[in-house]
Design an enzyme around this catalytic site. Sequence first.
Site, PDB file in Angstrom:
ATOM      1  N   TYR A 104       1.217  -1.469   0.342  1.00 22.98           N
ATOM      2  CA  TYR A 104      -0.015   0.350  -0.436  1.00 22.98           C
ATOM      3  C   TYR A 104       1.034   1.663  -0.059  1.00 22.98           C
ATOM      4  CZ  TYR A 104      -5.113   1.853   0.285  1.00 22.98           C
ATOM      5  OH  TYR A 104      -5.714   2.484  -0.230  1.00 22.98           O
ATOM      6  N   GLU A 110       4.273   8.533  -0.917  1.00 19.43           N
ATOM      7  CA  GLU A 110       5.529   8.999  -1.098  1.00 19.43           C
ATOM      8  C   GLU A 110       6.515   8.672   0.009  1.00 19.43           C
ATOM      9  OE1 GLU A 110       5.971  10.918  -3.489  1.00 19.43           O
ATOM     10  OE2 GLU A 110       8.280  10.893  -2.919  1.00 19.43           O
ATOM     11  N   HIS A 140       7.837   6.009   1.223  1.00 16.20           N
ATOM     12  CA  HIS A 140       7.817   4.443   0.968  1.00 16.20           C
ATOM     13  C   HIS A 140       8.824   5.081  -0.342  1.00 16.20           C
ATOM     14  CE1 HIS A 140       4.011   2.206   2.561  1.00 16.20           C
ATOM     15  NE2 HIS A 140       5.434   1.536   3.184  1.00 16.20           N
ATOM     16  N   GLY A 189      12.200   4.035   7.201  1.00 16.98           N
ATOM     17  CA  GLY A 189      11.318   5.529   7.735  1.00 16.98           C
ATOM     18  C   GLY A 189      11.097   5.847   8.880  1.00 16.98           C
TER      19      GLY A 189
END
Length: 279
Positions: free
Chosen positions: A32, A35, A37, A147
């Site tokens: 899913y 931005e 990722h 992240g």
Amino acid sequence: MKIIKSISEMQAFSCEARSTGETIGFVPTMGYLHEGHMSLAREAKAKNAKSVLSIFVNPTQFGPSEDFAAYPRDMDGDLEKCEKARVDAVFVPDAGEMYPDGFSTHVDVAGVTDVMEGIRRPGHFRGVATVVLKLFNAVMPDRAYFGQKDYQQTVVIRRMTRDLNLDMEVVVMPTVRDPDGLAMSSRNAYLSGPERAAAPVIYKALSEAGKLYNTGERSAGVIAAKVREVIGGEPMVNIEYAEVSDAETLAPLRQIQTGAVLAVAARIGKTRLIDNILL
Ligand code: PAF
């Protein structure tokens, strides 16, 4: 772009690249893709000869009352995004490939999992560390990209990588946010219109607490209280915790010197969101 389903094919792809001296940058995901990722995928592509992104919704990191079944999935859309970002290979194993019958080995990273998400989501980091080590063994990356939004996860993976002598680098990239400050997350898809409108209060609270720090406040209690106060002003958002911890060990702090993380978890309706800033 290669689409790879089996661990043996993934390893063959990576062995071939490595045999000619090519480096591999790896982005593990549960799909899913947003931005956040894709910023990791672009960095992996820019800094390595080959980029690999995995898509696997890992059942073992969800608790029994969590959202594994409902977790958003969009394989076709994800593959399109990867193609556009010129990812070299997408690794899409199924659950049987990752956890064959009789699977019985797990990775427990002690200490840094005994706080924050670790105590509220028992077993979560055991599931994360185990699947990430398996993905690392399949992809054999030189660098893996994560992240900052999942801050505790980055600490757990860095610690596992160091403790188990993995010959690779863990790269942590800044949180990508919507223009109103909400950290991008696949779970944002769960938010209704009014919930989405309320959600930016989480980053607003972190920013106001960050301002206190920048103007000299060093008491963790005062900083965390500011987060609770700002989020408390938004009736749709229920705070679960606001904690100031050492950025490396995640030990709770009373007084902030340098290298601290301010982390928050909050519920909006049925959706649980996390965010953080470094102090
Ligand atoms: O951050 C995630 O999406 C997951 O925890 C990860 C690292 C892909 C492991 O399943």
